[in-house]
Design a protein around this motif. Structure first.
Motif, PDB file in Angstrom:
ATOM      1  N   VAL A  77       0.832  -1.205   0.000  1.00 31.60           N
ATOM      2  CA  VAL A  77       0.000   0.000   0.000  1.00 31.60           C
ATOM      3  C   VAL A  77       0.865   1.254   0.000  1.00 31.60           C
ATOM      4  N   ALA A  78       1.933   1.233   0.813  1.00 30.73           N
ATOM      5  CA  ALA A  78       2.824   2.393   0.872  1.00 30.73           C
ATOM      6  C   ALA A  78       3.521   2.626  -0.465  1.00 30.73           C
ATOM      7  N   TYR A  79       3.922   1.546  -1.124  1.00 25.30           N
ATOM      8  CA  TYR A  79       4.600   1.686  -2.421  1.00 25.30           C
ATOM      9  C   TYR A  79       3.653   2.266  -3.470  1.00 25.30           C
ATOM     10  N   LEU A  80       2.415   1.729  -3.539  1.00 22.98           N
ATOM     11  CA  LEU A  80       1.464   2.226  -4.539  1.00 22.98           C
ATOM     12  C   LEU A  80       1.059   3.665  -4.260  1.00 22.98           C
ATOM     13  N   THR A  81       0.998   4.032  -2.974  1.00 19.20           N
ATOM     14  CA  THR A  81       0.659   5.418  -2.628  1.00 19.20           C
ATOM     15  C   THR A  81       1.758   6.375  -3.065  1.00 19.20           C
ATOM     16  N   LYS A 127       0.782   4.295 -10.341  1.00 14.80           N
ATOM     17  CA  LYS A 127       0.238   5.048 -11.475  1.00 14.80           C
ATOM     18  C   LYS A 127      -1.234   5.371 -11.228  1.00 14.80           C
ATOM     19  N   ALA A 128      -1.816   6.056 -12.193  1.00 13.30           N
ATOM     20  CA  ALA A 128      -3.207   6.490 -12.015  1.00 13.30           C
ATOM     21  C   ALA A 128      -4.165   5.310 -11.968  1.00 13.30           C
ATOM     22  N   THR A 146      -6.391   0.729  -5.455  1.00 10.39           N
ATOM     23  CA  THR A 146      -6.449   1.545  -4.240  1.00 10.39           C
ATOM     24  C   THR A 146      -6.027   0.707  -3.031  1.00 10.39           C
ATOM     25  N   PRO A 147      -5.683   1.348  -1.907  1.00  5.39           N
ATOM     26  CA  PRO A 147      -5.330   0.576  -0.706  1.00  5.39           C
ATOM     27  C   PRO A 147      -6.431  -0.387  -0.277  1.00  5.39           C
ATOM     28  N   GLU A 148      -7.697   0.012  -0.417  1.00  6.06           N
ATOM     29  CA  GLU A 148      -8.792  -0.872  -0.039  1.00  6.06           C
ATOM     30  C   GLU A 148      -8.831  -2.117  -0.930  1.00  6.06           C
ATOM     31  N   GLN A 149      -8.565  -1.935  -2.230  1.00 12.91           N
ATOM     32  CA  GLN A 149      -8.557  -3.066  -3.148  1.00 12.91           C
ATOM     33  C   GLN A 149      -7.402  -4.026  -2.842  1.00 12.91           C
ATOM     34  N   VAL A 150      -6.251  -3.464  -2.481  1.00 12.73           N
ATOM     35  CA  VAL A 150      -5.106  -4.309  -2.143  1.00 12.73           C
ATOM     36  C   VAL A 150      -5.410  -5.151  -0.906  1.00 12.73           C
TER      37      VAL A 150
END
Length: 339
Positions: free
Chosen positions: A88-92, A96-97, A101-105
């Motif tokens: 989650v931290a990496y994707l945040t 990319k666009a 989202t963190p919830e999906q992960v």
């Protein structure tokens, strides 16, 4: 005079005694080294490898893959929360666009099990051939009974518009005649868009202009690989290529490496694929083989065609030495246990 003679005698005896003691010390040290060996992380203790029957070798690899997956599942369950937070931290920070989202992960990690990697099982077969000599460089293709677990995107070169349209409907990445060759030459059709090629015989003249592009990447149609076929057989050849037609070739050391399937196939299907591969290698056995003297035409009596075989998987730590009696189609122990 007598004292000098006595001194020389004592020196000679002392020198010979020193030589004998040093020799015995070296001999004992060598004996100890031979017995114990130098053991460390980089130089583990030497052990003689024993050859395993082919069925036992396949089962050993399958067991190793199962154990490796279970260890990874345990580590995942132990560190699941921290790994999800890291993702989650990496994707945040760098996502990319269209990144999840963190919830999906978190939802994906909660609802889905740890994904298993389906490793490829590969056979490395060392043959007693010298590829530098004429007739000893083996190259060809074969269709394994259960496939090799891979799918390929295929380009079809044909000047028949109807066949090209049917090829596209059957799943070809690109298909066409002179216009397709021109688009490859000017770069509008990237070479990365396909992994295999098929061509009808009349298209080989057109393909000369892009031979320097296709050849180094192994994409040039070749009769040895059964990739030059008549127009009426193109669709059948297309299905075989897309389902994972296996190409083999000896390297400069005379070794053939071929993936014979995936770990998920199970022992029986892998054995069927191995049997088909060995029958193919036996059928293309050259009349003259072996690294003999220059100009030697006949094979010396007792010359072996198969020298060594190893079975390995994608993420295994090593390979399994295979008993050649269980791989040689001419042996009475072919695909069986000699014990």
């Amino acid at each position: 005079m007598a004292s000098k003679l006595l001194f020389r005698t004592c020196c000679t005896q002392l020198r010979s005694a020193t030589t004998i003691s040093s020799t015995s010390t070296i001999t004992s040290a060598t004996h100890k080294t031979t017995q114990r060996g130098f053991k460390s992380r980089a130089h583990p203790e030497f052990t003689t490898r024993t050859a395993s029957p082919i069925q036992a070798a396949v089962q050993t690899l399958i067991t190793e893959m199962d154990e490796r997956h279970l260890r990874r599942v345990d580590r995942w369950n132990t560190n699941k929360e921290s790994r999800v937070e890291q993702r989650v931290a990496y994707l945040t920070r760098r996502g990319k666009a269209d990144a999840p989202t963190p919830e999906q992960v978190k939802e994906d990690a909660a609802n889905n099990d740890y994904r298993r990697m389906d490793e490829t099982v590969e056979l490395a077969l060392q043959l007693n051939v010298d590829p530098r000599k004429p007739g000893q460089s083996l190259r060809g293709s074969l269709a394994l009974p259960h496939g090799n677990g891979k799918t390929f995107s295929v380009a079809v070169f044909t000047d028949d518009a109807k066949v090209a349209e049917e090829a596209l409907e059957a799943g070809a990445a690109v298909a066409g005649g002179a216009s397709l060759v021109e688009s490859i030459r000017d770069g509008s059709t990237p070479l990365s868009s396909f992994q295999r090629t098929l061509a009808s015989p009349e298209m080989m003249v057109e393909l000369r202009s892009v031979a320097r592009l296709l050849g180094p990447r192994g994409l040039m149609p070749n009769p040895k690989l059964d990739t030059i076929v008549p127009p009426e057989e193109l669709l059948g050849a297309l299905k075989k290529q897309m389902s994972g037609m296996s190409n083999y070739r000896t390297d400069k050391e005379g070794i053939v490496r071929l993936g014979v399937g995936r770990g998920s196939f199970g022992c029986d299907k892998l054995m069927d694929n191995l049997r088909e591969m060995m029958n193919e290698i036996q059928s293309v056995k050259p009349e003259s083989f072996g690294k003999g003297k220059k100009g030697q035409k006949k094979v010396a009596k007792g010359t072996k065609y198969y020298l060594k075989a190893h079975l390995s998987c994608t993420q295994g730590k090593g390979s399994v030495l295979v008993d050649l009696r269980t791989l040689d189609p001419t042996s009475s122990f072919f695909m069986s246990d000699p014990l």
